[in-house]
Scaffold this motif. Sequence first.
Motif, PDB file in Angstrom:
ATOM      1  N   LYS A 182       0.848  -1.183   0.000  1.00 33.20           N
ATOM      2  CA  LYS A 182       0.000   0.000   0.000  1.00 33.20           C
ATOM      3  C   LYS A 182       0.891   1.243   0.000  1.00 33.20           C
ATOM      4  N   VAL A 183       0.483   2.251  -0.725  1.00 30.60           N
ATOM      5  CA  VAL A 183       1.257   3.491  -0.786  1.00 30.60           C
ATOM      6  C   VAL A 183       0.935   4.325   0.448  1.00 30.60           C
ATOM      7  N   THR A 184       1.941   4.500   1.299  1.00 34.03           N
ATOM      8  CA  THR A 184       1.781   5.327   2.494  1.00 34.03           C
ATOM      9  C   THR A 184       2.896   6.364   2.508  1.00 34.03           C
ATOM     10  N   LEU A 185       2.685   7.440   3.240  1.00 30.36           N
ATOM     11  CA  LEU A 185       3.700   8.487   3.325  1.00 30.36           C
ATOM     12  C   LEU A 185       5.014   7.956   3.898  1.00 30.36           C
ATOM     13  N   PRO A 186       4.999   7.171   4.998  1.00 30.45           N
ATOM     14  CA  PRO A 186       6.276   6.648   5.500  1.00 30.45           C
ATOM     15  C   PRO A 186       7.018   5.799   4.460  1.00 30.45           C
ATOM     16  N   ARG A 187       6.300   4.959   3.728  1.00 31.99           N
ATOM     17  CA  ARG A 187       6.955   4.138   2.703  1.00 31.99           C
ATOM     18  C   ARG A 187       7.575   5.012   1.621  1.00 31.99           C
ATOM     19  N   LEU A 188       6.836   6.015   1.171  1.00 34.70           N
ATOM     20  CA  LEU A 188       7.363   6.903   0.134  1.00 34.70           C
ATOM     21  C   LEU A 188       8.579   7.679   0.624  1.00 34.70           C
ATOM     22  N   LYS A 189       8.534   8.166   1.855  1.00 35.09           N
ATOM     23  CA  LYS A 189       9.656   8.934   2.409  1.00 35.09           C
ATOM     24  C   LYS A 189      10.897   8.060   2.564  1.00 35.09           C
ATOM     25  N   ILE A 190      10.716   6.849   3.070  1.00 35.26           N
ATOM     26  CA  ILE A 190      11.855   5.939   3.260  1.00 35.26           C
ATOM     27  C   ILE A 190      12.440   5.545   1.913  1.00 35.26           C
ATOM     28  N   LEU A 191      11.592   5.285   0.956  1.00 39.55           N
ATOM     29  CA  LEU A 191      12.057   4.947  -0.393  1.00 39.55           C
ATOM     30  C   LEU A 191      12.836   6.118  -0.999  1.00 39.55           C
ATOM     31  N   GLU A 192      12.352   7.308  -0.801  1.00 38.44           N
ATOM     32  CA  GLU A 192      13.023   8.509  -1.298  1.00 38.44           C
ATOM     33  C   GLU A 192      14.417   8.648  -0.681  1.00 38.44           C
ATOM     34  N   ILE A 193      14.535   8.376   0.607  1.00 38.03           N
ATOM     35  CA  ILE A 193      15.829   8.447   1.289  1.00 38.03           C
ATOM     36  C   ILE A 193      16.793   7.417   0.698  1.00 38.03           C
ATOM     37  N   LEU A 194      16.317   6.205   0.503  1.00 37.28           N
ATOM     38  CA  LEU A 194      17.173   5.160  -0.059  1.00 37.28           C
ATOM     39  C   LEU A 194      17.614   5.499  -1.479  1.00 37.28           C
ATOM     40  N   GLU A 195      16.707   6.071  -2.257  1.00 40.82           N
ATOM     41  CA  GLU A 195      17.024   6.395  -3.651  1.00 40.82           C
ATOM     42  C   GLU A 195      17.963   7.594  -3.777  1.00 40.82           C
ATOM     43  N   SER A 196      17.956   8.476  -2.802  1.00 35.07           N
ATOM     44  CA  SER A 196      18.773   9.685  -2.906  1.00 35.07           C
ATOM     45  C   SER A 196      20.023   9.636  -2.030  1.00 35.07           C
ATOM     46  N   ALA A 197      20.365   8.460  -1.518  1.00 33.74           N
ATOM     47  CA  ALA A 197      21.483   8.347  -0.581  1.00 33.74           C
ATOM     48  C   ALA A 197      22.847   8.528  -1.230  1.00 33.74           C
ATOM     49  N   GLY A 198      22.945   8.441  -2.541  1.00 31.22           N
ATOM     50  CA  GLY A 198      24.229   8.669  -3.210  1.00 31.22           C
ATOM     51  C   GLY A 198      25.219   7.553  -2.970  1.00 31.22           C
ATOM     52  N   GLU A 199      26.502   7.920  -2.920  1.00 30.61           N
ATOM     53  CA  GLU A 199      27.576   6.931  -2.799  1.00 30.61           C
ATOM     54  C   GLU A 199      27.489   6.138  -1.501  1.00 30.61           C
ATOM     55  N   ASP A 200      27.116   6.794  -0.420  1.00 27.17           N
ATOM     56  CA  ASP A 200      26.999   6.108   0.869  1.00 27.17           C
ATOM     57  C   ASP A 200      25.567   5.611   1.052  1.00 27.17           C
ATOM     58  N   HIS A 201      25.158   4.710   0.184  1.00 31.34           N
ATOM     59  CA  HIS A 201      23.766   4.267   0.177  1.00 31.34           C
ATOM     60  C   HIS A 201      23.520   3.011   1.002  1.00 31.34           C
ATOM     61  N   HIS A 202      24.457   2.640   1.827  1.00 32.73           N
ATOM     62  CA  HIS A 202      24.263   1.520   2.739  1.00 32.73           C
ATOM     63  C   HIS A 202      23.833   2.106   4.077  1.00 32.73           C
ATOM     64  N   LEU A 203      22.533   2.042   4.354  1.00 32.59           N
ATOM     65  CA  LEU A 203      21.975   2.722   5.517  1.00 32.59           C
ATOM     66  C   LEU A 203      21.357   1.737   6.496  1.00 32.59           C
ATOM     67  N   SER A 204      21.572   1.985   7.772  1.00 32.94           N
ATOM     68  CA  SER A 204      20.885   1.210   8.803  1.00 32.94           C
ATOM     69  C   SER A 204      19.502   1.819   9.018  1.00 32.94           C
ATOM     70  N   ALA A 205      18.661   1.105   9.726  1.00 31.50           N
ATOM     71  CA  ALA A 205      17.345   1.655  10.057  1.00 31.50           C
ATOM     72  C   ALA A 205      17.501   2.935  10.877  1.00 31.50           C
ATOM     73  N   GLU A 206      18.505   2.949  11.735  1.00 29.23           N
ATOM     74  CA  GLU A 206      18.758   4.134  12.550  1.00 29.23           C
ATOM     75  C   GLU A 206      19.183   5.314  11.686  1.00 29.23           C
ATOM     76  N   ASP A 207      19.992   5.049  10.650  1.00 27.46           N
ATOM     77  CA  ASP A 207      20.388   6.118   9.720  1.00 27.46           C
ATOM     78  C   ASP A 207      19.157   6.715   9.043  1.00 27.46           C
ATOM     79  N   VAL A 208      18.282   5.852   8.560  1.00 28.54           N
ATOM     80  CA  VAL A 208      17.053   6.310   7.890  1.00 28.54           C
ATOM     81  C   VAL A 208      16.205   7.112   8.868  1.00 28.54           C
ATOM     82  N   PHE A 209      16.083   6.630  10.088  1.00 23.52           N
ATOM     83  CA  PHE A 209      15.300   7.314  11.122  1.00 23.52           C
ATOM     84  C   PHE A 209      15.865   8.711  11.392  1.00 23.52           C
TER      85      PHE A 209
END
Length: 141
Positions: free
Chosen positions: A12-39
């Motif tokens: 289901k499309v939810t704001l948290p899912r879209l925001k988290i996906l956006e963060i993962l997609e825009s992370a650049g070279e350092d795109h290996h993120l922990s849940a805490e990093d995303v938070f």
Amino acid sequence: MSGAELKKVGLKVTLPRLKILEILESAGEDHHLSAEDVFKILLEQGEEVGLATVYRVLTQFEQAGIVRRLNFENNVSIFELDTGDNHDHIVCIKTGRVREFVDSVIEERIQEISKELGYDLSGHNLVIYGAYKEELDPAIK
């Protein structure tokens, strides 16, 4: 990935899912993120998404094939978008920084070993650990 693509994988499309996906997609070279990093990034953006929600969404993304979960020796899971490519990782034991690499000789040897031992290779995970030599590139720490 868009909302329509989330729906396509059964989410289901939810704001948290879209925001988290956006963060993962825009992370650049350092795109290996922990849940805490995303938070932390969500907090910096003024988003009111709890850490438990971040973990839940990342797990859902993993089950849907959107992200890969990587577990290294520090017992912290990190996530990267699953782009379908095959690459390996090298981890700095000082900083925890994760970098990707592809080496055709290693890939070929893994295929040979699998064949020699009678296996049909379905995948592999190679992680190299070491201390990054800062004198090679002082900008990377």
